[in-house]
Design a protein around this motif. Sequence first.
Motif, PDB file in Angstrom:
ATOM      1  N   LEU A 145      -4.954  14.561   5.478  1.00 16.94           N
ATOM      2  CA  LEU A 145      -3.946  14.014   4.566  1.00 16.94           C
ATOM      3  C   LEU A 145      -4.128  12.507   4.444  1.00 16.94           C
ATOM      4  O   LEU A 145      -4.310  11.827   5.451  1.00 16.94           O
ATOM      5  CB  LEU A 145      -2.548  14.348   5.099  1.00 16.94           C
ATOM      6  N   LEU A 146      -4.066  11.997   3.218  1.00 18.41           N
ATOM      7  CA  LEU A 146      -4.292  10.564   2.988  1.00 18.41           C
ATOM      8  C   LEU A 146      -3.486  10.099   1.792  1.00 18.41           C
ATOM      9  O   LEU A 146      -3.443  10.770   0.760  1.00 18.41           O
ATOM     10  CB  LEU A 146      -5.780  10.301   2.735  1.00 18.41           C
ATOM     11  N   LYS A 147      -2.851   8.934   1.953  1.00 19.53           N
ATOM     12  CA  LYS A 147      -2.233   8.240   0.827  1.00 19.53           C
ATOM     13  C   LYS A 147      -3.121   7.071   0.473  1.00 19.53           C
ATOM     14  O   LYS A 147      -3.347   6.183   1.294  1.00 19.53           O
ATOM     15  CB  LYS A 147      -0.825   7.755   1.175  1.00 19.53           C
ATOM     16  N   THR A 148      -3.682   7.044  -0.740  1.00 14.09           N
ATOM     17  CA  THR A 148      -4.616   6.001  -1.135  1.00 14.09           C
ATOM     18  C   THR A 148      -3.877   4.698  -1.440  1.00 14.09           C
ATOM     19  O   THR A 148      -2.648   4.660  -1.566  1.00 14.09           O
ATOM     20  CB  THR A 148      -5.416   6.426  -2.368  1.00 14.09           C
ATOM     21  N   ALA A 149      -4.651   3.608  -1.572  1.00 14.29           N
ATOM     22  CA  ALA A 149      -4.071   2.304  -1.904  1.00 14.29           C
ATOM     23  C   ALA A 149      -3.371   2.340  -3.257  1.00 14.29           C
ATOM     24  O   ALA A 149      -2.447   1.572  -3.511  1.00 14.29           O
ATOM     25  CB  ALA A 149      -5.159   1.236  -1.888  1.00 14.29           C
ATOM     26  N   ALA A 150      -3.826   3.253  -4.124  1.00 11.26           N
ATOM     27  CA  ALA A 150      -3.213   3.388  -5.451  1.00 11.26           C
ATOM     28  C   ALA A 150      -1.985   4.287  -5.435  1.00 11.26           C
ATOM     29  O   ALA A 150      -1.365   4.506  -6.477  1.00 11.26           O
ATOM     30  CB  ALA A 150      -4.237   3.931  -6.435  1.00 11.26           C
ATOM     31  N   GLY A 151      -1.646   4.826  -4.239  1.00 13.13           N
ATOM     32  CA  GLY A 151      -0.467   5.667  -4.124  1.00 13.13           C
ATOM     33  C   GLY A 151      -0.715   7.144  -4.342  1.00 13.13           C
ATOM     34  O   GLY A 151       0.234   7.937  -4.335  1.00 13.13           O
TER      35      GLY A 151
END
Length: 282
Positions: A241-247
Amino acid sequence: PFYTAATGLNLFARGEYSDAVVYWNDSQQRWTVLGGLVFTSVKPFADPAGRPAVFARDGQGQLYFRRATSLIPNGPVSWTAWYRLPLLLTTQPQVQAGKRQIEAVALGADGYYYHLRSSDMLIWRKTRLPVLKTASQTFAYLANGTQQYVLAQTLKGEFELSAGDEKGNWSPWTPVNGPDGQGGLTALIMGHNTLLAYYRNRPDGRLYLATGMLGGTSRKPTLKWTSIEDEGPEFQGTPALLKTAAGQLVVATMSRTGKSIWTQIDAVEQRIKGPFASVPAL
């Protein structure tokens, strides 16, 4: 794996012909053997200064720690010696790397969850969380500012929540009934105290998403589930699971047969054909 601006991709793994830890530095395009008798997976992260570091367990569950002495390590001489922490574990630690200190939670061999923290990577403070009689190896360690949480899935498939404050104090466990899980738990706190918990649904083994709202205080935390949804096919291991810098929210799982990797990027699903030998990492 993880990424830093100085080194690019940092990859840690067990050696092919031994159980020693090996490290890949993308900026130098080279492998470094870090040694150690590691019989389980390793847990890499970046310390508060941005230097690569790693936790590892030996065959008896003894926890060890090693870190680079520079932002861009140049061979084994750029690493500290392995440091033995006074703790036997049955799980790999889950890590929160802040600007001032490293904190981690893991399940001890005595059945208690433990919280570790260090600001200098030399002295580690250890706190035992309150007893959870049906504790399992399935849990998620989360941080929301100075507030920390451990969301644990019990041996009965139920969920319990404990909250920690910046002084290292942890609340008694609070039942947060709703999802019926059987391992494979990964969680993330989004904006406005929204918690997303991906897990393996006990009745059918499929990937489910439980969404809830965190509230209360560090002494009496609350978690109210607002929705539980079927998100995908049966899977192995734990979802990445990952939340990117762009959201954007990225979720990746390996199918039960190992023939596919399933990814979701903001709920748009894509199948990558295999076969694959290990679960994905983000």
